[in-house]
Motif scaffolding. Structure first.
Motif, PDB file in Angstrom:
ATOM      1  N   ALA A 161       0.850  -1.203   0.000  1.00  0.00           N
ATOM      2  CA  ALA A 161       0.000   0.000   0.000  1.00  0.00           C
ATOM      3  C   ALA A 161       0.879   1.244   0.000  1.00  0.00           C
ATOM      4  CB  ALA A 161      -0.923  -0.021   1.208  1.00  0.00           C
ATOM      5  N   PHE A 162       1.361   1.622  -1.165  1.00  0.00           N
ATOM      6  CA  PHE A 162       2.234   2.802  -1.277  1.00  0.00           C
ATOM      7  C   PHE A 162       1.412   4.013  -1.719  1.00  0.00           C
ATOM      8  CE2 PHE A 162       5.191  -0.641  -1.362  1.00  0.00           C
ATOM      9  CZ  PHE A 162       6.343  -0.137  -0.765  1.00  0.00           C
ATOM     10  N   ASP A 163       1.696   5.161  -1.078  1.00  0.00           N
ATOM     11  CA  ASP A 163       0.983   6.387  -1.464  1.00  0.00           C
ATOM     12  C   ASP A 163       1.460   6.881  -2.822  1.00  0.00           C
ATOM     13  OD1 ASP A 163      -0.486   6.426   0.830  1.00  0.00           O
ATOM     14  OD2 ASP A 163       1.025   7.564   1.950  1.00  0.00           O
ATOM     15  N   GLU A 164       2.777   6.787  -3.019  1.00  0.00           N
ATOM     16  CA  GLU A 164       3.354   7.282  -4.275  1.00  0.00           C
ATOM     17  C   GLU A 164       3.311   6.130  -5.276  1.00  0.00           C
ATOM     18  OE1 GLU A 164       5.199   8.605  -7.316  1.00  0.00           O
ATOM     19  OE2 GLU A 164       6.411   7.116  -6.291  1.00  0.00           O
ATOM     20  N   ILE A 165       2.647   6.346  -6.401  1.00  0.00           N
ATOM     21  CA  ILE A 165       2.377   5.186  -7.262  1.00  0.00           C
ATOM     22  C   ILE A 165       3.117   5.209  -8.594  1.00  0.00           C
ATOM     23  CG2 ILE A 165       0.129   4.635  -6.258  1.00  0.00           C
ATOM     24  CD1 ILE A 165      -1.136   6.125  -8.624  1.00  0.00           C
ATOM     25  N   ASP A 166       3.875   6.294  -8.888  1.00  0.00           N
ATOM     26  CA  ASP A 166       4.526   6.348 -10.198  1.00  0.00           C
ATOM     27  C   ASP A 166       5.868   5.627 -10.242  1.00  0.00           C
ATOM     28  OD1 ASP A 166       2.638   7.444 -11.688  1.00  0.00           O
ATOM     29  OD2 ASP A 166       3.456   9.481 -11.733  1.00  0.00           O
ATOM     30  N   ASP A 167       6.674   5.827  -9.201  1.00  0.00           N
ATOM     31  CA  ASP A 167       8.010   5.216  -9.207  1.00  0.00           C
ATOM     32  C   ASP A 167       7.956   3.770  -8.743  1.00  0.00           C
ATOM     33  OD1 ASP A 167       9.255   7.438 -10.129  1.00  0.00           O
ATOM     34  OD2 ASP A 167       9.785   8.204  -8.135  1.00  0.00           O
ATOM     35  N   TRP A 168       8.880   2.988  -9.293  1.00  0.00           N
ATOM     36  CA  TRP A 168       8.973   1.588  -8.861  1.00  0.00           C
ATOM     37  C   TRP A 168       9.360   1.510  -7.386  1.00  0.00           C
ATOM     38  CZ3 TRP A 168       7.438  -2.580 -11.415  1.00  0.00           C
ATOM     39  CH2 TRP A 168       7.259  -2.490 -12.791  1.00  0.00           C
ATOM     40  N   LYS A 169       8.742   0.596  -6.672  1.00  0.00           N
ATOM     41  CA  LYS A 169       9.117   0.312  -5.286  1.00  0.00           C
ATOM     42  C   LYS A 169       9.752  -1.072  -5.261  1.00  0.00           C
ATOM     43  CE  LYS A 169       6.973   4.014  -4.105  1.00  0.00           C
ATOM     44  NZ  LYS A 169       7.779   5.229  -4.204  1.00  0.00           N
ATOM     45  N   TYR A 170      10.977  -1.130  -4.702  1.00  0.00           N
ATOM     46  CA  TYR A 170      11.735  -2.391  -4.675  1.00  0.00           C
ATOM     47  C   TYR A 170      11.672  -2.982  -3.272  1.00  0.00           C
ATOM     48  CZ  TYR A 170      13.393  -0.705  -9.146  1.00  0.00           C
ATOM     49  OH  TYR A 170      13.444  -0.255 -10.438  1.00  0.00           O
ATOM     50  N   ILE A 171      11.159  -4.195  -3.190  1.00  0.00           N
ATOM     51  CA  ILE A 171      10.894  -4.819  -1.888  1.00  0.00           C
ATOM     52  C   ILE A 171      11.464  -6.233  -1.883  1.00  0.00           C
ATOM     53  CG2 ILE A 171       9.035  -5.580  -0.317  1.00  0.00           C
ATOM     54  CD1 ILE A 171       7.368  -3.487  -2.286  1.00  0.00           C
ATOM     55  N   ARG A 172      12.028  -6.618  -0.747  1.00  0.00           N
ATOM     56  CA  ARG A 172      12.450  -8.024  -0.604  1.00  0.00           C
ATOM     57  C   ARG A 172      11.895  -8.556   0.718  1.00  0.00           C
ATOM     58  NH1 ARG A 172      17.824 -11.633  -0.812  1.00  0.00           N
ATOM     59  NH2 ARG A 172      18.159 -10.707  -2.853  1.00  0.00           N
ATOM     60  N   ASN A 173      11.081  -9.619   0.600  1.00  0.00           N
ATOM     61  CA  ASN A 173      10.554 -10.302   1.787  1.00  0.00           C
ATOM     62  C   ASN A 173      11.207 -11.671   1.862  1.00  0.00           C
ATOM     63  OD1 ASN A 173       8.514  -8.230   2.187  1.00  0.00           O
ATOM     64  ND2 ASN A 173       7.443  -9.162   0.455  1.00  0.00           N
ATOM     65  N   GLN A 174      11.923 -11.922   2.932  1.00  0.00           N
ATOM     66  CA  GLN A 174      12.509 -13.250   3.132  1.00  0.00           C
ATOM     67  C   GLN A 174      11.793 -13.933   4.293  1.00  0.00           C
ATOM     68  OE1 GLN A 174      17.088 -12.422   1.674  1.00  0.00           O
ATOM     69  NE2 GLN A 174      16.714 -13.818   3.363  1.00  0.00           N
ATOM     70  N   PHE A 175      11.036 -14.947   3.967  1.00  0.00           N
ATOM     71  CA  PHE A 175      10.299 -15.687   4.994  1.00  0.00           C
ATOM     72  C   PHE A 175      11.132 -16.897   5.405  1.00  0.00           C
ATOM     73  CE2 PHE A 175       7.226 -13.566   2.308  1.00  0.00           C
ATOM     74  CZ  PHE A 175       6.340 -13.000   3.211  1.00  0.00           C
ATOM     75  N   LYS A 176      11.265 -17.083   6.706  1.00  0.00           N
ATOM     76  CA  LYS A 176      12.001 -18.245   7.209  1.00  0.00           C
ATOM     77  C   LYS A 176      11.060 -19.017   8.123  1.00  0.00           C
ATOM     78  CE  LYS A 176      16.557 -19.363   8.931  1.00  0.00           C
ATOM     79  NZ  LYS A 176      17.844 -18.821   9.345  1.00  0.00           N
TER      80      LYS A 176
END
Lengths: 395, 246
Positions: A161-176
């Motif tokens: 849920a990002f407010d700013e929607i034009d630029d790419w958002k880079y996310i890494r989720n590591q589930f263990k």
């Protein structure tokens, strides 16, 4: 690679500035090193193009497109995190992981700043996965989400849920996930132009039910790389719904690292208007006695395009592997396109494997059957599509 | 109720019906018999509006309306029902949902209120009991995993729920053992009324032992070549259709 940085990622100056800024924000030294390494590698690669298999059926120019140019007026209904009473809700936004409140004792979340460098999963991204290498370079948000075994199955709900929607958002989720954990994870998009890497690092005897629910309006974009490291006696069920969007590009990599495990995935890909959706599943049967079952149901309408690819690689000695790939596709209009590709590469001797792919229109006889009972043609088509999707519902 | 006059129709690019005429009055049961390829199923499909069957000439009046100008769903809503020779499987859609959607679509077309789920449930449970059928039929996906006999019974059950004015049964007896045949026939007989008519397409006289027709017609090469009462079916059973070639 110049093209990728200047045209797609960012202007070099801006990129340097941003990396410098993030240093000032106390990005840990180990992460800075990872980024430098990713930068060096990405500079040797070409920008994504139709010459690459995984981008052949997508308009790559959309990666650099200003989203305003789509002039979408559609809006999502907001996902209300507080209503998910049976789940721990993790909202991912400009502030990182939010909305969790007090973590239950079975859950530990470590952001990059307090995560051990040894927990960072190293990838060997190639040209085909250069957009995920870009994630290694520019990742802003994420961390390690560790889950212990509990007496009851637990539910986690992840919302972008990002407010700013034009630029790419880079996310890494590591589930263990710890030995014997039973976990249901729902991953859902609300807003934002997302490039995410999900790593599911599973211990023996884990049961994971994962739902990837990505419904986009016509201007939105979502890229994901999803890795499942599967050891012994693990059951993974992975349900994907990819609906709409200017561009959706999803890669699932499944590595069987021991024996006696099962991976089941179902994907429902629905495109309309001018959506482009790519859904790739690569299963590596490196050890014997594992089972993978991949089902895709794709529906394309108007001028949209879908690329489905399910590939299983069975290594020498991975006997008693069982593989099934079932890709069925429906075209609802003459200009829609679906490219469907099941692949088996088998080097073991004793393997049970089946694969199939079909592309066609809705069955006219079935449509007539529904209409002959009084159901109008639009509703009859909806029922037929609902029926078609059912086989891909794996959880 | 139904007046078919000199109808010509193609199935795909093949001419099948070649000047067929038939009149069905309210409450009547007409049996259509004839050899393979005579056009019996094409007649049923033409009346129900299958797009593959295209009229080429003649007219069909149904309760004062030009039936051939209506869409299949409009024909259903004004009371035309076709029990399919090969009922279609619809995975993932249960019978109950399917039937309620169909019934309420028809009611909406006729300007009637939709039936809510409680009313509908009461009604179908009563129907299934009256028709001596098993209620697990309701929970299962439409025709999926059904035996041939179950599929035909489901067609008759749908007919019972939708209560058409004109029911066309296209070889509903084929593939049925004797017990299933009796259940199907009982279902049809329960629905017989002064304002409901039936066209029963069949190859064999045995169904007509249980459903007594008012008229029997022999369809050959796209038109009706002989009509009579129920004794005609017995004659056909004895003589076969060889006499048509003489």
């Amino acid at each position: 690679m110049v093209g990728l940085i200047t045209d797609w990622l960012k202007q070099p100056e801006k990129l340097a500035q941003e990396l410098e800024q993030q240093k000032a924000d106390e990005i840990p030294a180990w992460l800075q090193e990872k980024r430098q390494s990713a930068l060096q590698k990405i500079q040797t690669m070409k920008a994504p193009s139709r010459r690459l298999e995984s981008w052949r059926y997508t308009d790559v120019n959309r990666l650099i497109k200003d989203l305003d140019s789509f002039q979408s007026t559609e809006h999502h209904e907001k996902i209300n995190a507080t209503e998910k009473k049976d789940s721990v809700v993790i909202v991912i936004d400009e502030s990182g992981y939010t909305g969790i409140g007090e973590c239950p004792d079975w859950l530990t979340i470590q952001t990059f700043n307090n995560m051990s460098p040894g927990d960072w999963h190293e990838f060997d991204f190639d040209s085909e996965s250069v957009v995920s290498l870009a994630n290694d370079l520019l990742v802003q948000t994420g961390g390690l989400i560790s889950i212990k075994k509990t007496s009851q199955p637990i539910n986690i709900h992840i919302v972008y849920a990002f407010d700013e929607i034009d630029d790419w958002k880079y996310i890494r989720n590591q589930f263990k996930l710890a030995h014997g954990a039973e976990v249901n994870i729902i991953e859902q998009h609300q807003t934002g132009r997302i490039n995410v890497i999900n790593v599911y690092d599973l211990a023996d005897h884990v049961v994971l039910n994962r739902s990837h629910d990505i419904r986009l309006n016509s201007s939105e974009q979502f890229i994901s790389f999803n890795l499942f490291e599967i050891p012994e006696n693990v059951t993974v069920t992975n349900m994907n719904q990819h609906i709409g969007g200017s561009l959706q590009h999803h890669t699932h990599a499944i590595n069987f690292n021991k024996t006696g495990s099962k991976y089941t995935s179902g994907s429902i890909n629905k495109s309309f208007d001018n959506n482009h959706i790519t859904d790739i599943v690569n299963v590596n049967h490196s050890f014997k006695n594992n089972q993978s079952d991949v089902t895709h149901r794709s529906i394309a309408k108007d001028q949209s395009q879908i690329f489905n690819n399910a590939k299983a690689l069975v290594a020498v000695g991975a006997d008693q592997s069982e593989i099934e790939q079932d890709l069925k596709n429906v075209l609802l209009s003459p200009d829609a396109k679906i490219f469907s590709k099941p692949e088996l590469e088998v080097y073991a001797d004793e393997v049970v494997a089946a694969h199939g792919s079909t592309i066609g229109a809705l069955d006219e006889t079935a449509l007539f059957y529904l209409r002959s009972r009084g159901i109008n043609i639009d509703q009859a088509r909806d029922i037929m599509i609902e029926s078609f999707e059912q086989e891909a519902w794996v959880c | 109720m139904l007046k078919i006059e000199n109808v010509f129709a193609n199935a795909g690019d093949k001419e099948i019906l070649k000047g067929l005429s038939l009149e069905v009055k309210p409450g009547e049961v007409h049996a259509i018999m004839g050899p393979n390829g005579a056009g019996k199923s094409t007649l049923g499909n033409l009346l129900a509006g299958m797009p593959y069957v295209q009229p080429q000439g003649g007219s069909v009046q149904y309760m004062g309306k030009d039936l051939l100008s209506l869409e299949p769903e409009e024909r259903a809503a004004i009371g035309v029902f076709l029990a399919f020779q090969y009922p279609v499987e619809i995975p993932g859609v249960n019978n109950m949902y399917f039937l309620r959607t169909a019934l309420n679509a028809q009611r909406k077309y006729r300007g009637e209120d939709a039936m809510d789920s409680a009313q509908f449930l009461r009604m179908v449970k009563q129907k299934i009991k009256d028709m001596n059928m098993r209620d697990d039929l309701l929970k299962r996906p439409v025709n999926v995993g059904f035996s041939g006999g179950e599929k035909k019974r489901n067609e008759v059950f749908q007919m019972g729920v939708l209560e058409p004015k004109l029911a066309i049964l296209d070889e509903t007896d084929s593939g049925l053992d004797i017990d299933a045949l009796k259940i199907v026939a009982d279902g049809v007989n329960q629905l017989r009324s002064a304002d409901r008519s039936f066209i029963i397409i069949t190859h064999y006289q045995r169904l007509l032992d249980y459903i007594e027709p008012d008229f029997v017609h022999v369809l050959a090469d796209g038109k009706i070549v002989k009509s009579g009462d129920k004794n005609l079916a017995l004659e056909l059973e004895e003589q076969g259709y060889g006499w048509l070639n003489n």
